[in-house]
Design an enzyme around this catalytic site. Structure first.
Site, PDB file in Angstrom:
ATOM      1  N   ILE A 109       0.922  -1.099  -0.005  1.00 15.05           N
ATOM      2  CA  ILE A 109      -0.012  -0.130  -0.058  1.00 15.05           C
ATOM      3  C   ILE A 109       0.974   1.318   0.108  1.00 15.05           C
ATOM      4  O   ILE A 109       1.790   1.315   0.907  1.00 15.05           O
ATOM      5  CB  ILE A 109      -1.121   0.048   1.068  1.00 15.05           C
ATOM      6  CG1 ILE A 109      -1.789  -1.133   1.345  1.00 15.05           C
ATOM      7  CG2 ILE A 109      -1.779   1.170   1.218  1.00 15.05           C
ATOM      8  CD1 ILE A 109      -2.529  -1.592   0.115  1.00 15.05           C
ATOM      9  N   LYS A 110       0.675   2.150  -0.921  1.00 12.50           N
ATOM     10  CA  LYS A 110       1.523   3.281  -1.055  1.00 12.50           C
ATOM     11  C   LYS A 110       0.802   4.616  -0.164  1.00 12.50           C
ATOM     12  O   LYS A 110      -0.446   4.835  -0.189  1.00 12.50           O
ATOM     13  CB  LYS A 110       1.414   3.763  -2.445  1.00 12.50           C
ATOM     14  CG  LYS A 110       2.440   2.930  -3.496  1.00 12.50           C
ATOM     15  CD  LYS A 110       2.469   3.425  -4.985  1.00 12.50           C
ATOM     16  CE  LYS A 110       3.446   4.434  -4.987  1.00 12.50           C
ATOM     17  NZ  LYS A 110       3.789   5.042  -6.522  1.00 12.50           N
TER      18      LYS A 110
END
Length: 365
Positions: free
Chosen positions: A140-141
């Site tokens: 997840i960025k």
């Protein structure tokens, strides 16, 4: 003839592809890139998805179907994106399972760019996306903004793989390493395992030179054009090596924790006067990642020069940073400006994407 992109892996660096859409997945192109070019991961961002969804009819049927529910335009987007990310995760899973499990094979999905300065909103959405994708090899960025630091720490302590994005400055990068390590420490203190949690810190490069180079010309330092971003990256790597060799880190490493690797992003040359593989060639080195767009990958395959250079000329990198400081060029102010512009560069295509989804919905209503 040996594949030049694949040869980069021989020097300890992983090449990830900074692009995703359904065509590249279903056509077999992504699989070919993994097998022939040694691509070992995929990154996405709002601009990439905006281009994929707005320029193709591949998503129209799904938008039609999702529109039958009471989902918001943003929820529809994430429904589309999650479907693609899941497919890419499955395709990259054999890479994830190779050698040291979890060394590579990751696919990144970013939280809404509208949350870049919202700590609690970022934490909540990171958890939602992690659960929705439900793949060990998703990352997840989260933007490495000041409000993002607490979100990164919390997400790591939750056991979520995190790609920290939008990093430009050395001080902020070191703060990100602290968020990662303290998140692992919090997790370990809770009696939870810290192995198989992965993170990268994405340092954006060519955009630094785009802003700095005109200032160099104005200060009689034109010979340093195109060198400040590379010098910054080399200084970041020195921080990486220092931070992940401390006694504090070794305690976590003994529990199976792995260092948060540096990832070089924005590595396509923006200045046509520079070689198109400049930022890739200069920063090949062990235990790092470079995420590159398709055209840069193809350019490197054609005429790249793979060799380990990341730790070359470290004294020169220090001198470059000292020279620009002496000239009165405020690199901290520049990196802060780049962060603000970076948020805007993701907000605008994301807004455009939501508008495209809304327009598609009106066509079927």
């Amino acid at each position: 003839m040996a594949n030049k992109v694949k040869q980069i892996h021989d020097f300890g660096q992983s090449i990830w592809l900074d692009f995703i859409d359904r065509k590249i997945i279903f056509s077999g192109e992504l699989k070919r890139l993994v097998e022939e070019d040694g691509v070992r991961g995929v990154t996405s961002n709002p601009a990439i998805f905006e281009k994929a969804i707005s320029s193709s009819a591949d998503y129209d049927a799904d938008i039609t179907e999702l529109s039958k529910s009471d989902k918001t335009d943003e929820e529809i987007f994430f429904g589309l994106a999650i479907a693609d990310i899941k497919l890419a995760c499955d395709l990259l899973r054999p890479v994830y399972d190779q050698d040291v499990v979890g060394a590579d094979g990751y696919v990144s999905l970013e939280v809404s760019p509208f949350l870049a300065l919202d700590t609690e909103g970022t934490i909540s959405q990171a958890r939602e996306l992690w659960k929705a994708v439900d793949k060990k090899n998703v990352m997840i960025k989260i933007p490495g903004t000041q409000p993002g630091l607490a979100a990164i720490r919390e997400a790591i302590s939750d056991g979520i793989n995190i790609n920290v994005t939008l990093l430009f400055g050395l001080e902020r990068y070191e703060a990100v390493t602290e968020a990662y390590i303290s998140g692992l420490e919090q997790r370990a203190a809770n009696g939870l395992p810290v192995n198989h949690i992965a993170s990268v810190a994405s340092f954006f490069l060519s955009r630094i030179d785009v802003l700095v180079d005109p200032l160099l010309d104005a200060n009689g330092l034109g010979d340093l054009k195109g060198e400040v971003a590379i010098a910054s990256a080399k200084k970041a790597y020195a921080i990486y090596k220092r931070v992940f060799s401390t006694d504090r880190w070794k305690i976590l490493a003994e529990k199976g924790a792995v260092p948060q690797r540096l990832l070089w992003a924005s590595t396509s040359s923006k200045n046509p006067a520079f070689k198109d593989t400049k930022y890739v060639e200069a920063l090949i080195g062990p235990d790092t990642v470079n995420t590159i767009p398709m055209d840069t990958l193809e350019a490197f395959r054609d005429h790249g020069d793979p060799a380990s250079r990341l730790e070359d000329d470290l004294d020169t990198a220090t001198q470059v940073m000292e020279k620009i400081k002496a000239a009165g060029i405020d690199i901290d102010a520049i990196t802060e400006q780049l962060e603000q512009e970076g948020i805007d560069k993701f907000n605008k295509p994301f807004q455009k994407l939501l508008e495209a989804i809304a327009e598609q919905k009106t066509k079927i209503s």
